[in-house]
Design a protein around this motif. Structure first.
Motif, PDB file in Angstrom:
ATOM      1  N   UNK A  85      55.073  -4.216   5.518  1.00 21.16           N
ATOM      2  CA  UNK A  85      54.562  -3.561   6.712  1.00 21.16           C
ATOM      3  C   UNK A  85      53.082  -3.277   6.524  1.00 21.16           C
ATOM      4  N   UNK A  86      52.271  -3.664   7.510  1.00 11.94           N
ATOM      5  CA  UNK A  86      50.841  -3.363   7.574  1.00 11.94           C
ATOM      6  C   UNK A  86      50.081  -3.781   6.304  1.00 11.94           C
ATOM      7  N   UNK A  87      50.021  -5.084   6.032  1.00  9.22           N
ATOM      8  CA  UNK A  87      49.281  -5.553   4.857  1.00  9.22           C
ATOM      9  C   UNK A  87      47.775  -5.510   5.063  1.00  9.22           C
ATOM     10  N   UNK A  88      47.052  -5.279   3.988  1.00  7.58           N
ATOM     11  CA  UNK A  88      45.600  -5.465   3.985  1.00  7.58           C
ATOM     12  C   UNK A  88      45.314  -6.891   3.561  1.00  7.58           C
ATOM     13  N   UNK A  89      44.100  -7.357   3.798  1.00  6.60           N
ATOM     14  CA  UNK A  89      43.800  -8.776   3.589  1.00  6.60           C
ATOM     15  C   UNK A  89      43.962  -9.205   2.131  1.00  6.60           C
ATOM     16  N   UNK A  90      43.714  -8.311   1.189  1.00  9.41           N
ATOM     17  CA  UNK A  90      43.856  -8.674  -0.222  1.00  9.41           C
ATOM     18  C   UNK A  90      45.308  -8.964  -0.605  1.00  9.41           C
ATOM     19  N   UNK A  91      46.249  -8.542   0.241  1.00 11.81           N
ATOM     20  CA  UNK A  91      47.668  -8.801  -0.028  1.00 11.81           C
ATOM     21  C   UNK A  91      48.148 -10.133   0.545  1.00 11.81           C
ATOM     22  N   UNK A  92      47.310 -10.790   1.337  1.00  9.72           N
ATOM     23  CA  UNK A  92      47.727 -12.033   1.975  1.00  9.72           C
ATOM     24  C   UNK A  92      48.158 -13.113   0.978  1.00  9.72           C
ATOM     25  N   UNK A 113      56.619  -9.921   8.574  1.00 10.80           N
ATOM     26  CA  UNK A 113      55.480  -9.113   8.131  1.00 10.80           C
ATOM     27  C   UNK A 113      54.899  -8.469   9.380  1.00 10.80           C
ATOM     28  N   UNK A 114      54.698  -7.166   9.341  1.00  8.95           N
ATOM     29  CA  UNK A 114      54.190  -6.452  10.517  1.00  8.95           C
ATOM     30  C   UNK A 114      52.747  -6.020  10.289  1.00  8.95           C
ATOM     31  N   UNK A 115      51.875  -6.323  11.262  1.00  6.15           N
ATOM     32  CA  UNK A 115      50.441  -6.063  11.123  1.00  6.15           C
ATOM     33  C   UNK A 115      50.030  -4.688  11.646  1.00  6.15           C
ATOM     34  N   UNK A 116      48.871  -4.240  11.137  1.00  3.90           N
ATOM     35  CA  UNK A 116      48.231  -3.023  11.645  1.00  3.90           C
ATOM     36  C   UNK A 116      47.904  -3.165  13.127  1.00  3.90           C
ATOM     37  N   UNK A 117      47.760  -2.038  13.847  1.00  4.59           N
ATOM     38  CA  UNK A 117      47.183  -2.073  15.192  1.00  4.59           C
ATOM     39  C   UNK A 117      45.667  -2.021  15.112  1.00  4.59           C
ATOM     40  N   UNK A 118      45.024  -2.196  16.253  1.00  3.63           N
ATOM     41  CA  UNK A 118      43.563  -2.145  16.262  1.00  3.63           C
ATOM     42  C   UNK A 118      43.009  -0.727  16.228  1.00  3.63           C
TER      43      UNK A 118
END
Length: 365
Positions: A85-92, A113-118
Motif C-alpha cells: 500500500x502506498x509505495x514510494x518510488x525507491x520501492x518500485x 499495489x495501491x498508490x498514494x493520492x495527490x
C-alpha cells in the motif's frame, strides 16, 4: 463489479457467519492481513462456500513466495496478491521483482499495489510530481490494475484536487491500457466524517463516472490504531453493525444494478458544471441525443460513456449539502435507467426533477 473491503473480516473472526454478513453488505473481495498462511487458507475455504474472494496477504507471500503462490494459485477464492500500500518510488524495483516472481508462477491472478493520492506530502513521491509518480509506477511495474486512494470529504468540504486526481489516474490508466480501481471512505477518523449515503454516492458515482471498474471501501471492519481515531466503520471495533453498514449495503445494491453499464462501457468524456474543479473540463457540448439541459442550484458532473450497444449520459449532483434541479430535453429514443434496473422512456419526465446530494441519473440511447 469487484467491490473490495479493506480490512474485511479479521483473522480472529474468521467464520461463515461473519463472511455471510460481509457478503450481505455487497462485498465481493475481502482484504485482511493474515499472520500466517494457514489462517489465510481457512478464510479462503469459507469464502469459497459463499462465492466470495479473499486477497492473498500473509508473511509467507513475501518470505516464501514460490511455495505460497503454488499453494494458493488454484484456489477458487483467490482474489489476487496484495503486494504493498502506498509505495514510494525507491520501492518500485523490489515490487517489480516480487510481481514478476509471482506472475511467473501464476499469470491468471493480478498483483495489487495501491498508490498514494495527490494530497500526500510531495516528499513521499519526490523528486517528481504526482502525474510522473503514477506514470513512472506504470512504466516500471506491469500491473494489471491501477489502484489509488483519495478520501475527498474533509471537515464538511470536498477537497479541491480530488477530481484532478481522478483525471490523472484515468489518463494514465488509459495510456497503459489497463483499468483502475478507486476508493470511498466508510470509516471515520480525525477530520474525516462518519459518512452518510450522500457522501458514499458522491465518492462512488464520481469514481464510476471517470471509468473505475472496481470500488474499494476503507474500511469494512473498524481498525484500532495509535495514530488515527478510527470509529464508526460499517462494523465497529466490537463487531457490531453501525448505521454505515446499512448505507454500504444500499450503495452496493445500487452499484450492482448499474454494474453492466459501468463494466462494459468506456468513459469518453467527463465535464463539470458550476464551479469547475482543478484540471477538469467545463461542460461545453452535449451528446447528440440531448437537445438541451438546464442545471439549477449547484455543481454537477456529466459523464459520457459508450459500450457496443448504447451511449450513456450520466448527470451527478456533486454538492455535499444541496439538491440541484435538472431540466433536460432529449430525443424520443432516449431512455432513463432507474436504480432498480427498470428502463423507462426519458420523455415521461416532462418537468424539472431534483437530484439529492451525491446522487445521479443515467440516460441511455
Amino acid at each position: 463489479m469487484p467491490i473490495i473491503a479493506w480490512m474485511g473480516v479479521p483473522q480472529n473472526h474468521t467464520n461463515i457467519v461473519r463472511f455471510q454478513e460481509m457478503k450481505d453488505a455487497g462485498i465481493t473481495i475481502s482484504m485482511s492481513n493474515y499472520t500466517n498462511s494457514d489462517s489465510l487458507q481457512k478464510a479462503l475455504d469459507i469464502a469459497y462456500q459463499l462465492n466470495l474472494k479473499v486477497m492473498i496477504r500473509c508473511p509467507e507471500l513475501y518470505n516464501n513466495t514460490e511455495k505460497t503462490v503454488l499453494r494458493f494459485k488454484d484456489h477458487p477464492a483467490n482474489g489476487g496478491y496484495f503486494l504493498l500500500d502506498e509505495p514510494i518510488t525507491s520501492e518500485f524495483p523490489k515490487l517489480k521483482e516480487l510481481l514478476q516472481k509471482i506472475e511467473a508462477i501464476d499469470s491468471t491472478h493480478f498483483c495489487y499495489i495501491n498508490l498514494f493520492p495527490n494530497v500526500a506530502m510531495p516528499e513521499l513521491y519526490s523528486p517528481i510530481d504526482y502525474r510522473n509518480y503514477v506514470a513512472l509506477f506504470l512504466n516500471k511495474i506491469p500491473v494489471k490494475i491501477l489502484s489509488f486512494d483519495h478520501y475527498p470529504i474533509v471537515n464538511g468540504f470536498i477537497r479541491v484536487n480530488w477530481y484532478q486526481n481522478l483525471e490523472i489516474i484515468q489518463s494514465e490508466a488509459d495510456k497503459a491500457g489497463i483499468h483502475f480501481w478507486a476508493f470511498a471512505l466508510t470509516t471515520a477518523h480525525d477530520y474525516y466524517p462518519i459518512p452518510d449515503l450522500a457522501q458514499l454516492r458522491l465518492q462512488v458515482y464520481s469514481n464510476l463516472a471517470y471509468g473505475a471498474k472496481g470500488i474499494q471501501y476503507f474500511t469494512y471492519w473498524t481498525p484500532t490504531s495509535n495514530r488515527w481515531d478510527f470509529h464508526k466503520g460499517p462494523i465497529d471495533v466490537d463487531g457490531s453493525k453501525t448505521i454505515v453498514y446499512d448505507y454500504l449495503q444500499q450503495m452496493n445494491n445500487e452499484i450492482q444494478n448499474y454494474s453492466l453499464i459501468f463494466l462494459t462501457s468506456k468513459t469518453i468524456k467527463v465535464s463539470h458544471f458550476g464551479e469547475i474543479p482543478l484540471e477538469t473540463k467545463e461542460l461545453t457540448s452535449l451528446p447528440y441525443f440531448v437537445k438541451s439541459i438546464k442545471i439549477k442550484g449547484g455543481n454537477a458532473l456529466l459523464s459520457e460513456m459508450k459500450n457496443e450497444m448504447n451511449y450513456f449520459f450520466m448527470i451527478q449532483n456533486t454538492n455535499l449539502n444541496k439538491e440541484i434541479g435538472i431540466d433536460i430535453q432529449t430525443d424520443l429514443q432516449t431512455k432513463i435507467v432507474l436504480k432498480n434496473g427498470y428502463i423507462i422512456p426519458a420523455n415521461l419526465i416532462k418537468e424539472e426533477f431534483k437530484l439529492t446530494p451525491g446522487d445521479m441519473v443515467i440516460f441511455m440511447r
